[in-house]
Design a protein around this motif. Structure first.
Motif: not given
Length: 1462
Positions: A506-509, A909-914, A959-960, A1014-1017
Motif C-alpha cells: 500500500t505504501s508503494s502505491a 536502474l529503475c531510479q536512473v531511468l525515472f 516501489a514494488v 527505505y532509508r537505504l534506498a
C-alpha cells in the motif's frame, strides 16, 4: 527590465565608496577572526568565565544592540526591494547600505558573547560603522528638512534621504550610546574579574560552555554550542558523562510537573483533556516553532516565484546595468535559500525539543500513575507499551503538528504563484487536480492506517508472548517446550508479516502517487493553458514545474498527517484513560500513628480482585465481623491452599479493591514481604537498605537475624554482589531472606509477612522465626501467613482461613481445644506427617541439639550455587555495544539477505531511468515553449505526457521491488535472531536482562521492518538525483563542475567529522532506553512493596534520572544532525549562488536559456536534496545499528543439537529409569572452580531418591547436569545404559519430568497451561486436576478449562501454581521425575494428600526429590547427602537414621526439635 542607477556627483560617489569599504572591512574582520578562533580556542574559555560573571547587567544592552542592527538591515533591504519591484530600479546606495548593514549584523551576532565577556567592547570596525551611519543619517535627514521647509540651497550635493533613513537615525544613535556605555563599564570591572578565583573555575566554565542553556545567540543560531561535544567524540569513545545535561525546560521533573499542573486544572473540570493539557504546557515553544515553520514555507516559495524573472533575464539581451540586475536576482535567491535553511534547521530542532519534553513528561506521569494504581485493570504489558509505543508516538507528532495549518498555507502560496504566471483558469485546474490527487490518496492512506493498526496489534501480541517466554525460558528448556513456544511466536510473527506485506505494498502505491502527482498536475495545468491558448514561456513553465514539485509535499503529507493524527489520538486516549483511573491511595488512606494501642482495625467488608468479573461466583475475601489488632501483637494466618491467606494480607495493605464495608485501617508505617519474592537488579546491600541510610550495627543484626551471613561470605563481592534480573542468580530461599531483611531493616511499625518460611529449610525457618520474628521484631506488630503449623503456638492471635473467610480466630490454645474446628483438622494432618519420621533415640538426640546447631547449615535449593558467583560481575556490566563505524559486513548482510541482492541493481536502474525521463520531460516542455521553436500544442503536451508516464512506470516498479525486498529481509533477520536466542544456553538468559532481547525484538525489528530499507534506498535515490542535477548544471556551464567537487569534498569531510560523535550518540539512544523499560517493568512488578514501604518518591526520582539520561542523548543527537545539515546546506546554497553568478556573466550565445533555466529550477532543490542525502547518510548508519544489534544476537553460543539422528533413543526409552552417575565433574565456566567433584552413584529404576545437603553442596547443579542445562566437564550420566551426552537435548528433556522450585504459569487458559502441546484430552486433564486437588478451584469459574490465567499466573496463589506444575508432570507420565522443592508453598494437609498422589502415580517411576521438608524425603527408598560437590552419604533413610552422627540424622533432629512443641 530593471535599471541600475549610480551616483553622478563626486560627493555621492565618495559616500558609496566609504560604504563599500566598510563592507569589505567587516567581511575581512569576520573571516580573520573565524580563522583565528579555529586555530586556538583559549579565548573562548576566558570569555565564558567573564560572561558568567557579567551576563546579567549587560544582557539588556546586548539584546537592544542586536535587534537594532537587525531592524536597520531589514529597513534598507526592504526599501531596496520596494524600489526594484515598484520602480524597476536598483540604486547603488540601497545595495551598499543593505549589504554593509547585513554584514554588521552578522558581526554583532557573532561577537556578542565573546567580546562582552572579554572586555565589554564591540569590535572597533562595527563601532566606527555605527558612528559613520549616525553622522550620515543625521546629515541626510537634516538636509532633507532644510531643503523641504526652507528655500536655502546647499553649496554641495548630498545623497537624498529616503524613507529608511528616518527610522534608522534614532536606532543608529542608540547603537553609538550602547557602544560608549559598554566601553566605560569595562574599565570599572576588569580588575575585579582577573582574579585567581576565575582560573580555579576554568574547568567548570568549559563544562558549562558545552551546554545549550549557556550558549549565546550566534552559537544557538549556528549550533556552535555542540562543538565541544564533537571534540570529545573525536578524541575517544563518547560516554554518557561527556554529554551535557538537557536544558531545565526539558528535564523530566520540570516537564512532568508542568504537564501535571496543566492536567490537574483540566481534571477539575468533569472532562479532563490530555491534549489540551499538553498544549497548555508547551504552547510558547509551539508558537516559536510555528514562526520558524511559516518563515521556512514562505522562503521555500521564493525560488519558484523568482525563477520566471531569472529565465527571462537569461533570454534577453542586456547591457552593463542588466548584469547588476542579474546579480541582485542571484543574491535574492541566495538570501531566500539561506533563510529557508536556517529556519528549517531551527524548526526541526525545536520540534525535537518539544518532543523530548512531551516524552519526558508523559513517561514520568505514566510511571507515577503506575505506582499508585494496582488493581485498575491495566496489565504490566499494556503499561510498558504505553512507554514504548504511545509516548514515543505522541513525541513524534510534534514534528507534524504544524502540518495542520501549513498544508493549506502551502497550497495557497502555490496558487498565488501559478495565478501570477499562468492566470486564473490554469490555477483552478492545478487546484482541482491537486485536490483530485489528494482525494485519490486518502483511501490508500486510510487503508495504510488500518494496516498499521493491525501491525501494531500483531506486534503487541508477539512482544507480549516473547516477554512471557523469555521470563520462563529455564522452565521451557527443562520441559523441552521451547520449540513449541518458538512455533507459537513464529505464527504470531507470520500474522504480523502478512499485515506488514500489505502495508508496504500500500505504501508503494502511495509512493507512486507521490512521485507521479507533479506529472499529473502539470499535464492537466499545461493542457488547460493550451486549450485556452494561454501563452507559455520558458520562464512561466519552469516556475510552474518548480511550484508543482513543492506541491508534492502537501499532497503526500495530507493522508500521512491524517494517519498520524488518528494514531496519536489513539495513543493519547490510551494514556488519558490510564491517567484518569482512580488512585489506590485515595481508596485506602494511610493512617498516622494513633495514641491508642490499636495497630490495625479490620472492619467487616468484601474484597475482590476484579470488581466486574461476571464469571467469578464469590469475592476473594469476606470479613464478617470487626476486629482490632493491638500493638506488639504477633498474628498468624493459616489455612489450606487457596483459602485466601495472601488475599487477606493484600486487603490489609490495600491492594485489593474493596466492594463493600468500611475497610481496614493500619496505624503507623508498614513493611511487606510478598510470597513471590520481589528483588531489584541492584546489589544485595541496596536491596536490604531499600533507600534508607546505612546503620552498620543494625545492618549487621538484620543480616544475622535473616541468616544471610553464610551466603554473603561465600559471594566474591559480599553484600556488594549484584543481583540479576528478578533475582535469577539467587535461590528461592536467598530471595526470601533478602526481602525479609529489607522489611526488618525498614524499622516499620507493622509487618505483613506472606509465608516467609516456605522457601527455606527446617533449621533456617527456625532461625528466622526465633532471631527475626521473636527477637528483632519483638516490639513490632507482625502478621504472618504460614503453612508451617509449628509456628502458630508463639502467636498471640491465630486467624484460620477457609474459602476467603476467617472461620476461626483466637489464641492457639483456644483453637486447638475445639475438636470440630478447622485448625484441629489441619493439625491432625500435620501430626500424620510427623509420624512418618521415626526419631533415632529421641531423648538423647534432643538433649544434644544445642551442641549440634552450629554444625547444621542452611539447607536450601539453589539453581546457581554460590561457587558460581564469580559470574556475578558479568551481570553488572552495562550493555555491550560495538564501537566505531558500522562494519561493511553488516551492510552487505542486510543487502544480500533477500534473494542474494538480485533485486538491488534492478531498483537502482529503475531510479536512473525515472530521473532521466523526468528531466527529459521537463527539458522538452521548457525547450518547446521558446519563441523560436514552433511546436504545436498537441505535440508539446503529448510528448510531455509520454515521457512523464514512462518515468512514473519506473517509479512504480521501484516501489514494488523495494517493498518485496523489505519484507523478505526483515523476516530473514528476525528468524536468524529468534532462532539463535531460543537455542542459547541458559547462562545467556541469566546474564542478559530480558529488556535487551525485547528491545531488539520490538524497537530494532520495527526499524528493520519499515524503516531501514527505505532509508537505504532513499539515500541511493537522493544521491542519484544529486549527481544528475550536478551533471545537468555542468552541461550548462562546465565551470560548475569543479565548484561542486570542492563542495562535495568539504561536505564529505564534515560528514566524517560528524559521524564519529553521531554514531555513538545513536548507539546510546538504544542503550539508554532499555534501563527506563527495565525500571518500569521492575517497579510495576514490585508496586505493592514500593507503596507499602512509602518509597514512591525515591523510585520516582530514579525514574526521572533515567528519563533525563535518555533525553540528553536524544536532545544532543538531534542537535548534531542539524549542526551538520546547517553547514552543508550553506555550502550548497553558496554553490547554487555561484552557479547563478556564472550564468549571469556568461554571454547569451554561450548558453541555452531553456537548459540553463532547467538547471536553475533543479538547483532550487539542491539544499533540500543535499539535506536529504546528509540526513539519510547519517540516519542510515544510525539506523543500521539496529541491524548490527540484531546480528549480535544471531551469533549467540548455542546448546547441543536438539535431535541427533544417528543417536536417537528408542521411542519407549527410558524403560527402567535407572540413572548412573560415573565420575561426574561439573563447573560453570573454564576459569571457575569445580562444583561437582567426581560424583559416582546409581539411582535404581523405579526407586524414590531424596537429595539433601547444605547450601552450595551441589544439589541443584546435579539436577541441571541431569537435564544438560550445564554440560559436564568430565564423567558420564547414563540413563538405562545410554550416555545422555550423545543424544539430542529434545530427546533427553522430553523423556524426563520435572517440577521446578519457582512455579511458572503462562498467560492463557487452564488448558494451555497444563497441556500446551495439546497431546491430551479434557478427560485426562480433569483426572490429574482431581488428583492434585485443583478440580474444585477450576470449577469455581464457569469457563472451566477455558478459565483465563493472568500474566505470571497472578490470579492463582503460589500454592495453587505449584499444584498446576505437579498436574503438568502427572499428565506427561514420565519414567523419571524430578521434584525440585515441589510443595514448598502448600499446607501440610494438602502436602500429605499430594505426596500420596505422587507415590501412587509414580509407583513404577524413578523419583528424584530435592526438598526442605523432612517428611517429603523420609519415606524415600534412598537419600543422597551432598557436601562441597561430593557424596557424603548415600543409603536408605532407615540406615542413615540409625547412625546418630550422620548428617541426615542431624537434619531430622532439628526438624523434630522444632515440631516437638506441638
Amino acid at each position: 527590465m530593471g535599471v541600475f542607477l549610480l551616483g553622478t556627483r563626486m560627493d555621492i560617489l565618495i559616500v558609496e565608496i566609504i560604504n563599500a569599504a566598510f563592507a569589505v572591512l567587516l567581511l575581512a574582520w569576520l573571516l580573520i577572526d573565524i580563522l583565528k578562533q579555529s586555530r586556538g580556542g583559549g579565548g573562548d574559555l576566558h570569555r565564558r568565565a567573564h560572561e558568567a560573571v557579567k551576563k546579567e547587567p549587560t544582557m539588556l544592552f546586548t539584546i537592544v544592540t542586536v535587534l537594532s542592527n537587525i531592524v536597520i538591515s531589514i529597513l534598507y533591504l526592504g526599501f531596496g526591494f520596494y524600489q526594484y519591484w515598484d520602480l524597476g530600479i536598483v540604486t547603488s546606495k540601497s545595495v551598499f547600505l543593505s549589504v554593509t548593514w547585513i554584514l554588521a549584523t552578522v558581526v554583532v551576532c557573532y561577537s556578542r558573547n565573546r567580546f562582552l565577556g572579554e572586555n565589554n567592547r564591540w569590535p572597533i570596525v562595527v563601532i566606527l560603522w555605527w558612528i559613520f551611519c549616525s553622522i550620515f543619517c543625521s546629515l541626510s535627514v537634516s538636509f532633507h528638512f532644510i531643503t523641504r521647509f526652507s528655500s536655502i540651497e546647499l553649496p554641495y550635493s548630498w545623497p537624498e534621504a529616503n524613507i529608511a533613513d528616518f527610522p534608522s537615525l534614532p536606532l543608529s544613535i542608540l547603537l553609538c550610546l550602547n557602544a560608549f556605555t559598554f566601553r566605560c563599564s569595562s574599565n570599572k570591572t576588569q580588575d575585579d574579574l582577573d582574579t585567581p578565583l576565575l582560573q580555579e573555575k576554568h574547568g567548570s566554565s568549559f563544562r558549562d560552555s558545552a551546554c545549550y542553556r549557556n550558549a549565546g545567540f550566534w552559537s544557538k543560531l549556528t549550533f556552535r554550542w555542540l562543538n565541544p561535544l564533537f571534540s570529545s567524540g573525536r578524541m575517544g569513545k563518547l560516554e554518557l558523562s561527556h554529554v551535557p545535561s538537557v536544558p531545565a525546560s526539558e528535564t523530566a521533573e520540570y516537564a512532568s510537573s508542568l504537564l501535571e499542573d496543566s492536567f490537574g486544572k483540566e481534571k477539575k473540570n468533569e472532562t479532563s483533556n490530555l491534549p489540551k493539557a499538553i498544549a497548555n504546557a508547551v504552547w510558547k515553544s509551539l508558537a516559536i516553532n510555528g514562526v520558524f515553520a511559516g518563515a521556512n514555507t514562505i522562503a521555500s516559495y521564493m525560488g519558484p516565484l523568482l525563477i520566471t524573472y531569472f529565465v527571462n533575464f537569461l533570454s534577453e539581451n542586456h547591457d552593463d546595468s542588466g548584469y547588476l540586475h542579474g546579480l541582485v536576482l542571484a543574491f535574492i535567491f541566495f538570501f531566500s535559500k539561506t533563510v529557508e535553511s536556517l529556519t528549517q534547521r531551527h524548526w526541526y530542532f525545536g520540534a525535537q525539543r518539544i518532543g523530548v519534553r512531551v516524552r519526558a513528561a508523559l513517561s514520568a506521569l505514566v510511571y507515577k500513575k503506575s505506582l499508585s494504581v494496582k488493581f485498575a485493570g491495566s496489565s504490566k504489558g499494556k503499561i510498558i507499551n504505553m512507554i514504548n509505543v504511545d509516548v514515543e508516538r505522541i513525541g513524534d507528532f510534534c514534528w507534524n503538528i504544524h502540518g495542520v495549518w501549513l498544508l493549506p498555507f502551502q497550497v495557497f502560496l502555490a496558487l498565488v504563484i501559478l495565478y501570477r504566471n499562468l492566470g486564473a483558469a490554469p490555477s483552478i485546474a492545478a487546484l482541482s487536480s491537486t485536490i483530485l490527487v489528494m482525494v485519490s490518496n486518502t483511501p490508500l492512506a486510510s487503508k495504510q492506517e488500518r494496516l498499521h493498526s493491525r501491525i501494531m496489534e500483531a506486534k503487541d501480541s508477539r512482544i507480549k508472548a516473547t516477554s512471557e517466554t523469555l521470563k520462563s525460558m529455564r522452565v521451557l528448556k527443562l520441559y523441552s517446550w521451547e520449540q513449541t513456544f518458538l512455533k507459537k511466536l513464529l505464527q504470531l510473527r507470520e500474522t504480523e508479516r502478512i499485515w506488514l506485506r500489505r502495508y508496504l505494498y500500500t505504501s508503494s502505491a502511495i509512493a507512486f502517487l507521490f512521485w507521479a502527482s507533479p506529472t499529473l498536475v502539470s499535464a492537466i495545468t499545461f493542457g488547460v493553458c493550451i486549450i485556452l491558448k494561454t501563452p507559455l514561456t520558458t520562464g512561466t513553465v519552469l516556475s510552474a514545474l518548480a511550484t508543482f514539485r513543492i506541491l508534492q509535499e502537501p499532497i503526500y503529507n495530507l493522508p500521512e498527517l491524517i494517519s498520524m493524527i488518528a494514531q496519536t489520538k489513539v495513543s493519547i486516549d490510551r494514556i488519558q484513560d490510564f491517567l484518569r483511573e482512580k488512585d489506590q491511595k485515595k481508596q485506602i488512606p494511610r493512617q498516622t500513628s494513633a495514641a491508642s494501642d490499636i495497630a490495625i482495625e479490620i472492619n467487616s467488608g468484601e474484597y475482590a480482585w476484579e470488581k466486574n468479573d461476571q464469571n467469578s461466583t464469590k469475592p476473594a475475601i469476606k470479613i464478617t465481623k470487626n476486629m482490632k489488632i493491638m500493638k506488639l501483637c504477633k498474628v498468624a494466618v493459616c489455612g489450606s491452599v487457596g483459602s485466601g491467606k495472601s488475599s487477606l494480607l493484600h486487603s490489609i495493605i490495600g491492594e485489593i479493591p474493596r466492594i463493600s464495608g468500611a475497610g481496614i485501617k493500619v496505624h503507623g508505617t508498614k513493611a511487606y514481604v510478598p510470597q513471590s519474592a520481589w528483588i531489584q537488579t541492584r546489589t544485595v546491600r541496596d536491596n536490604v537498605l531499600f533507600g534508607k541510610d546505612m546503620n552498620k550495627g543494625f545492618y549487621a543484626e538484620v543480616l544475622e537475624g535473616c541468616a544471610l551471613n553464610p551466603d554473603i561470605e561465600q559471594w566474591s563481592d559480599g553484600d556488594l554482589t549484584v543481583v540479576g534480573e528478578r533475582g535469577v542468580n539467587l535461590s528461592g530461599g536467598q530471595k526470601q531472606r533478602i526481602q525479609l531483611a529489607r522489611a526488618v531493616y525498614s524499622n516499620s511499625d507493622v509487618y505483613i509477612l506472606d509465608d516467609p518460611f516456605s522457601a527455606v529449610d527446617a533449621h533456617t525457618a527456625t532461625h528466622l522465626f526465633k532471631k527475626c520474628l521473636m527477637q528483632l521484631l519483638s516490639k513490632k506488630t507482625v502478621i504472618y501467613a504460614t503453612h508451617q503449623l509449628e509456628f502458630l503456638e508463639a502467636a498471640d492471635l491465630v486467624l484460620v482461613m477457609k474459602d476467603g473467610m476467617i472461620v476461626q480466630s483466637g489464641t492457639y490454645k483456644d483453637l486447638i481445644a475445639d475438636p470440630t474446628g478447622e485448625l484441629v483438622g489441619q493439625m491432625v494432618a500435620h501430626r500424620r506427617s510427623l509420624n512418618q519420621v521415626n526419631p533415632p533415640q529421641e531423648d538423647n538426640s534432643l538433649t544434644r541439639v544445642p551442641s549440634q546447631l552450629n554444625q547444621i547449615e542452611v539447607t536450601e535449593e539453589k539453581f546457581e550455587e554460590p561457587n558460581s558467583t564469580d559470574r556475578f560481575p558479568e551481570r553488572t556490566q552495562e550493555e555491550v555495544s560495538e564501537t566505531g563505524r558500522v562494519k561493511w559486513s553488516v551492510y552487505s548482510t542486510f543487502i544480500t539477505s533477500a534473494y542474494k541482492g538480485a533485486l538491488v541493481p534492478i531498483i537502482l536502474l529503475c531510479q536512473v531511468l525515472f530521473q532521466g525521463l523526468q528531466m527529459g520531460s521537463n527539458y522538452w516542455i521548457a525547450w518547446a515553449t521558446e519563441e523560436n521553436h514552433k511546436v504545436t500544442g498537441e505535440k508539446l503536451i503529448g510528448i510531455f505526457i509520454l515521457l512523464s508516464c514512462g518515468s512514473s512506470i519506473f517509479i512504480l516498479g521501484r516501489a514494488v521491488f523495494l517493498a518485496t525486498i523489505a519484507v523478505e529481509t526483515a523476516q530473514r533477520l528476525f528468524l536468524g535472531m529468534i532462532s539463535s536466542v531460543f537455542r542459547a544456553n541458559i547462562s545467556f538468559f541469566d546474564a542478559t536482562p530480558s529488556s535487551r532481547i525485547l528491545s531488539r525484538s520490538s524497537t530494532d525489528q520495527s526499524t528493520v521492518d519499515t524503516d531501514i530499507p527505505y532509508r537505504l534506498a532513499g539515500l541511493a535515490f537522493a544521491l542519484i538525483q544529486l549527481l544528475s542535477i550536478i551533471i545537468l548544471m555542468s552541461q550548462v556551464a562546465w565551470q560548475v563542475f569543479p565548484i561542486f567537487l570542492v563542495i562535495l569534498g568539504i561536505s564529505i569531510w564534515y560528514q566524517a567529522y560528524y559521524i564519529t560523535t553521531a554514531r555513538e550518540l545513536a548507539r546510546m539512544v538504544g542503550i539508554r532506553k532499555a534501563p527506563i523499560l527495565h525500571h518500569f517493568s521492575e517497579s510495576i512488578a514490585g508496586a505493592a512493596t514500593i507503596r507499602c514501604f512509602n518509597q514512591e518518591e525515591r523510585f520516582l526520582t530514579r525514574n526521572l534520572s533515567l528519563i533525563d539520561d535518555y533525553s540528553r542523548i536524544v536532545f544532543h543527537n538531534s542537535g548534531t544532525t542539524e549542526w551538520l545539515c546547517m553547514r552543508i546546506n550553506f555550502l550548497f546554497n553558496l554553490g547554487f549562488f555561484l552557479v547563478l553568478i556564472i550564468l549571469v556573466n556568461l554571454p547569451k550565445s554561450a548558453i541555452n536559456p531553456s537548459l540553463a533555466g532547467l538547471a536553475a529550477t533543479y538547483g532550487l532543490n539542491l539544499n533540500v536534496l543535499q539535506a536529504w542525502v546528509v540526513w539519510n547518510l547519517c540516519n542510515v548508519e544510525n539506523k543500521m545499528i539496529s541491524v548490527e544489534r540484531i546480528l549480535q544476537f544471531t551469533k549467540i553460543p548455542s546448546e547441543a543439537p536438539l535431535v541427533i539422528e544417528d543417536y536417537a533413543p528408542k521411542p519407549e526409552w527410558p524403560v527402567d529409569g535407572r540413572v548412573e552417575l560415573i565420575g561426574l565433574h561439573v563447573q560453570y565456566g573454564p576459569s571457575l572452580p569445580m562444583v561437582l567433584k567426581g560424583i559416582t552413584c546409581t539411582f535404581p529404576g523405579g526407586k524414590k531418591i531424596g537429595v539433601v545437603g547444605r547450601t552450595g553442596s551441589g544439589k541443584s547443579t546435579l539436577i541441571q547436569a541431569l537435564f544438560r542445562v550445564i554440560e559436564p566437564s568430565g564423567g558420564q550420566i547414563l540413563i538405562d545404559g545410554l550416555d545422555i551426552s550423545k543424544i539430542g537435548l529434545h530427546d533427553l528433556r522430553s523423556r524426563l519430568g520435572i517440577i521446578p522450585q519457582d512455579p511458572t504459569l503462562f498467560q492463557g487458559t487452564v488448558r494451555t497451561n497444563l497441556d500446551p502441546l495439546e497431546d491430551h484430552s479434557d478427560q485426562e486433564i480433569w483426572e490429574v486436576l482431581n488428583k492434585c486437588r485443583l478440580a474444585d478451584t477450576v470449577k469455581q469459574d464457569k469457563r472451566l478449562l477455558d478459565a483465563p490465567v493472568a500474566e505470571d499466573g497472578e490470579n492463582w496463589s503460589v500454592g495453587q501454581r505449584q499444584l498446576v506444575c505437579l498436574a503438568r508432570v502427572l499428565l506427561k507420565k514420565r519414567r523419571i521425575l524430578v521434584l525440585d522443592e515441589a510443595t514448598a508453598s502448600i499446607d501440610t494437609a494438602t502436602d500429605n494428600i499430594i505426596q500420596g498422589t505422587i507415590r501412587e502415580e509414580t509407583s513404577r517411576c524413578t523419583v528424584i526429590t530435592v526438598a526442605h521438608r523432612i517428611p517429603t524425603v523420609i519415606d524415600n527408598d534412598l537419600v543422597l547427602v551432598l557436601d562441597d560437590g561430593k557424596v557424603v552419604e548415600y543409603d536408605s533413610p532407615v540406615k542413615l537414621l540409625e547412625d546418630n552422627s550422620s548428617s541426615f540424622s542431624k537434619l531430622v533432629v532439628e526438624f523434630l526439635r522444632r515440631s516437638v512443641q506441638e
